[in-house]
Design an enzyme around this catalytic site. Structure first.
Site, PDB file in Angstrom:
ATOM      1  N   SER A 288      26.671  84.786  37.253  1.00 56.94           N
ATOM      2  CA  SER A 288      28.059  86.759  36.793  1.00 56.94           C
ATOM      3  C   SER A 288      27.568  86.730  35.202  1.00 56.94           C
ATOM      4  CB  SER A 288      29.254  86.193  36.680  1.00 56.94           C
ATOM      5  OG  SER A 288      30.539  86.844  37.030  1.00 56.94           O
TER       6      SER A 288
ATOM      7  N   TYR B 154      37.768  81.022  37.923  1.00 64.05           N
ATOM      8  CA  TYR B 154      36.723  81.503  38.049  1.00 64.05           C
ATOM      9  C   TYR B 154      35.166  81.874  37.204  1.00 64.05           C
ATOM     10  CZ  TYR B 154      33.135  85.534  39.297  1.00 64.05           C
ATOM     11  OH  TYR B 154      32.178  86.246  40.133  1.00 64.05           O
TER      12      TYR B 154
END
Length: 706
Positions: free
Chosen positions: A583, A596
């Site tokens: 990501s 996260y």
């Protein structure tokens, strides 16, 4: 009992009077209907084997005169799936007039090109080598099939005598000869010398039957094959136990599967020494009966008899000397044991080629075995794609059935080595191979994409299949996975995909998913760690269970899936690709994202660590960093979208536009964009790239790698 309701024991009667009546008057449609019924029963013929035809009257488009036209399955087709587009249509009189220019059996091959002078339908499929075999017989409907029961008689040492006695002279006999123009003339001669016969047995090859209507031909075919099968059944055991009895006992089903999972990647590595191969495994009871028998050592080296069997299974199988209960855990030791066996097989194949080759023979092909027999465990087959590997297994099972039948009634005979070579390296077969499309970039590769029942994972899986790979779909949601599996099989065919339930936090499910991959395809080459989860909370709101779940799925999941994949890749010794979907958040600091974002950063650095360790094994590890892929993604469920919208001070509906506007390219990112990035790493152009990061985020300057 009327013939339409006759019960067959050894073949399937599938004719539907209502469906056939709807096709009345259209002989070509009835030919296709009959062909599909025959091809639906593998006891009658095998995939791509056999041929069917009909002769009709049609108006010549140039003269307006009524002419006789033969419609016949074209080259390379399969009667079970035949459509009109797969038929060749020829003027019968022109085809037969080619006898005027036929120069003899030494010039057989030149006749194939001359078939084109007989084409009636401009949309005709290329005529097959079997065309004259049908053309010189006068019957309106003809079936040429390769039923195991008939070939068992045809391949028996005294098959001609058995045929005469079994059918009382109503089935003719033509001895073995390679299909072609001359064999067509021999069939005509056999009929002329035996008027009134209902069919012809081709030595070592197959069966010809016929009728005046599609239905009469269908029934005649079923009845002849039924009689052959009944004769074999009555004779099993009369000469003694099948295959001279069992030499060894099979391992339990559970242990057979365990041994296959342990061994298949090693075998695949050996068989892929020249071209990447896909595997298939079966422990069918009929296979086990044969490979566990006293006769295996005698029969296996003989090879097959029917050309269709031989072309797909090679001159003979490789029989392993491993015991069904051997410990296969030590890969180095097993490879040491198998290396001489493969070297010996390759030498045998090279000697066969050099002994039998002609001055104009094509160059030697891959010398690795197609069929590998593991007594007590099962049969492995390896080929360029899954369908070819599966079909090779089906054909070798046909060959086993033929051997079993022939041995029960007489003595099995195979094709002489030279005859076998002349078929395998037939210039017409070589031309057919040369016409095949070039392999796609991922042909011969097995991919496992975690979380591939939807969103990014599904897009990656589709891209890989479209580029030639086979894919193991997986998801922790069984319902979602089943729906995706059905979709893929409908779109790409059953041989392109396998499915496995997989929660990447569950080691047992990881092991089972890879076992499914190995049993389905022989191993794995390409792993995409895509499964993910997202939790967006402030530091104060984060709970321990949130932290643990993020790290269990994203970091530990990536690591343990990679670990399992690497163990298989090292067995194959053929390199591999691991692509981690990470990501933008691995590189960018943002609010409400501690768990996260830090887990994504751990994924990114773990990828670098793995790349550094696995380079010596030619296993590449690379990263794709997406951002804001909203379409069809589970990541936006469970409050993540709301959390990110709150962090950025926008509404959920405004998120896509917000993410696009903050990029340099002002683009919305879609799942296919991530799939294309994965293909860029895996497709071959970046084969010397590892440890790299490819951002697919529309251009987020703060995520530039530095």
């Amino acid at each position: 009992m009327s013939i339409s309701t006759k019960q067959f024991k050894h073949v399937s009667y599938l004719w539907d009077d209502e469906k056939a009546a709807a096709l009345a008057g259209d002989e070509v449609a009835l030919l296709i209907y009959r062909s599909n019924l025959l091809g639906a029963d593998l006891r009658l013929t095998n995939y791509g084997g056999g041929n069917t035809s009909c002769k009709t009257k049609a108006k010549d488009p140039l003269t307006g005169q009524e002419v006789e036209v033969m419609w016949i399955k074209g080259s390379g087709g399969d009667i079970g799936t035949l459509k009109k587009s797969g038929l060749a249509a020829l003027y019968v009189d022109r085809l037969r007039s080619l006898t005027n220019v036929y120069r003899g059996i030494e010039h057989e091959d030149e006749m194939v090109e001359l078939f084109n002078h007989s084409i009636f339908d401009l949309a005709s499929k290329a005529p097959s080598i079997d065309t004259p075999l049908h053309g010189f017989l006068p019957f309106k409907h003809i079936d040429h099939l390769h039923p195991d029961a008939a070939i068992a008689i045809a391949a028996a040492k005294d098959g001609e005598k058995i045929t005469q006695e079994l059918f009382g002279g109503t089935i003719g006999w033509v001895g073995w000869q390679r299909p072609g123009f001359d064999l067509g003339l021999q069939l005509k001669q056999c009929l002329d010398e035996n008027p009134g016969i209902r069919g012809i047995m081709l030595g070592s090859h197959g069966l010809f039957t016929w009728g005046d209507t599609a239905y009469e031909s269908y029934i005649n075919t079923l009845e002849v094959i039924e009689q052959c099968a009944e004769y074999l059944e009555q004779n099993y055991g009369k000469k003694g136990p099948v295959f001279s009895g069992q030499k060894i006992e099979s391992a339990t089903e559970e242990n057979r599967k365990k041994q296959a999972v342990a061994l298949a990647p090693i075998l695949r590595g050996f068989c892929s020494s020249q071209t990447k191969m896909i595997g298939h495994f079966t422990d069918d009871a009929r296979v086990l009966e044969y490979i566990n028998s006293n006769d295996l050592e005698r029969l296996a080296p003989m090879g097959t008899s029917c050309p269709d069997h031989f072309l797909r299974t090679k001159i003979s199988p490789l029989v392993l000397t491993l015991g069904a209960g051997d410990d296969l855990g030590d890969t180095a030791s097993i490879k040491e044991k198998l290396t001489p066996a493969f070297e010996e097989y390759r030498k045998m194949y090279g000697d066969y080629y050099n002994t039998c080759k002609h001055a104009n023979s094509p160059a030697i092909r891959d010398a690795n075995p197609v069929v590998i027999l593991y007594p007590g465990v099962g049969m492995f087959t390896f080929a360029k794609d899954k369908q070819t590997a599966r079909v090779a297994a089906e054909f070798y099972l046909n060959a086993i059935n033929v051997m079993k039948g022939a041995e029960a009634i007489s003595e099995y005979t195979s094709l002489p080595r030279q005859e076998a070579f002349d078929i395998e390296y037939w210039l017409l077969e070589e031309a057919k191979l040369q016409r095949m499309p070039k392999p796609k970039a991922l042909s011969g590769r097995v991919a496992l994409v975690t979380g591939s029942a939807g969103g990014i994972g599904k897009a990656i899986a589709k891209k890989f299949i479209e580029e030639g790979a086979v894919v193991v779909l997986n998801d922790m949601n069984a319902e979602r996975l089943a729906a995706a599996g059905d979709e893929f099989k409908s779109q790409y065919g059953k041989d392109s995909v396998a499915t496995a339930i997989l929660d990447v936090t569950n080691q047992d499910q990881i092991d089972q998913a890879f076992a499914e991959a190995v049993l389905a395809f022989g191993g794995v080459d390409l792993i995409v760690n895509n499964a993910g989860i997202s939790i967006s909370k402030t530091i104060g709101d984060h709970e321990e269970k949130d932290w643990d779940l993020l790290y269990d799925v994203l970091v530990k999941g990536q690591f343990f899936v990679t670990q399992a994949a690497v163990a298989i890749m090292k067995k194959q010794d053929n390199g591999g690709d691991i692509i981690n979907i990470v990501s933008k958040n691995a590189l960018v600091s943002g609010p409400n994202n501690a768990g996260y974002g830090s887990a994504k950063a751990a994924q990114l650095h773990l990828s670098r660590l793995n790349a550094a360790e696995l380079g010596a094994d030619k296993i590449r590890v690379n990263v794709v960093n997406p951002d804001a892929v909203i379409s069809d993604s589970n990541i936006w469920a469970g409050g993540w979208a709301e959390g990110r919208a709150k962090a950025y001070g926008v509404t959920v509906d405004e998120l896509p536009a917000y993410y696009a506007k903050r990029t340099l390219l002002n683009e919305v990112i879609l799942p296919i964009d991530i799939a294309n990035a994965c293909f860029a790493f895996a497709g071959g152009l970046l084969s010397k790239s590892t440890g790299n990061v490819l951002n697919v985020d529309g251009g987020v300057a703060t995520a530039f790698v530095r």
